[in-house]
Design a protein around this motif. Structure first.
Motif, short mmCIF file in Angstrom:
data_model
loop_
_atom_site.label_atom_id
_atom_site.label_comp_id
_atom_site.label_asym_id
_atom_site.label_seq_id
_atom_site.Cartn_x
_atom_site.Cartn_y
_atom_site.Cartn_z
N UNK A 22 0.84 -1.35 -0.04
CA UNK A 22 0.16 0.08 0.03
C UNK A 22 0.84 1.31 0.20
N UNK A 23 0.17 2.43 0.37
CA UNK A 23 0.70 3.69 0.34
C UNK A 23 2.23 3.84 1.17
N UNK A 24 1.98 2.99 2.14
CA UNK A 24 3.11 3.13 3.18
C UNK A 24 4.30 2.22 3.18
N UNK A 25 4.00 1.25 2.07
CA UNK A 25 4.92 0.42 1.82
C UNK A 25 6.39 0.49 2.10
N UNK A 26 7.08 -0.30 2.62
CA UNK A 26 8.47 -0.52 2.97
C UNK A 26 8.72 0.45 4.27
N UNK A 27 8.00 1.23 4.73
CA UNK A 27 8.03 2.19 5.91
C UNK A 27 8.18 1.30 7.16
#
Length: 194
Positions: A22-27
């Motif tokens: 999703x939009x925060x991927x890898x955070x």
């Protein structure tokens, strides 16, 4: 000479969880080392969110035993409308608040308290619920039944439940059906629908 920690002082060591889609991927988000906290592994999260793909976008989400917040943050990353986190442990709660701030996630609510005592204070019509209680405390069945009694669920709500593998007396509300079930080591995961 060995140093020792005071028994009264909580451990403040930490690890990280990674948002996998999703939009925060890898955070990466910080997670404190709190007794009983079992962040859901990336492997399990990948399976779970493959199951949940049709249900996360625009969902009103409840994360009942948030812990690290890994499941709730993953849902947020996948465009959930709103996520409500409930966490009993003060240190874990504080870390959740910091991670919410880090992600600028203003579409969240965070409660510090016993889940079974917080639920009656909520007025949600939740589409997606995560129930991942501490193991061996007999909380899974009572949480499921309380959600139903309090009418906190949307008509076709989807529930992800994670329990210890040896739990054999799981009692679900009669109007819930098991869509999927899978064992991951010492954990059994269920995808349920109302």
């Amino acid at each position: 000479m060995k140093s020792h920690k005071s028994k009264n002082k909580p451990t403040m060591s930490s690890g990280q969880i990674r948002i996998i889609g999703g939009k925060f991927r890898s955070r990466k988000l910080k997670v404190l080392d709190v007794a009983g906290l079992r962040p859901t592994t990336d492997r399990v999260k990948e399976t779970v969110f493959n199951w949940l793909m049709p249900y996360t976008s625009n969902a009103n989400v409840l994360d009942c035993y948030a812990g690290s917040g890994g499941l709730g943050f993953e849902a947020l990353s996948r465009y959930a409308e709103n996520v409500t986190f409930i966490e009993l442990d003060n240190l874990a709660h504080r870390q959740l608040a910091e991670n919410i701030k880090l992600l600028n996630a203003d579409n969240t609510q965070l409660f510090n308290g016993n889940c079974l005592e917080v639920l009656p204070k909520l007025t949600g019509n939740y589409d997606l619920v995560f129930i991942d209680p501490p193991f061996r405390k007999d909380l899974a069945s009572s949480t499921c039944h309380l959600l139903e009694e309090l009418q906190l669920l949307a008509d076709d709500a989807v529930i992800y439940l994670e329990v210890e593998k040896e739990l054999t007396n799981l009692e679900l509300p009669l109007n819930w059906q098991i869509l999927k079930e899978k064992n991951f080591g010492q954990v059994t995961s269920y995808l349920l629908q109302r």
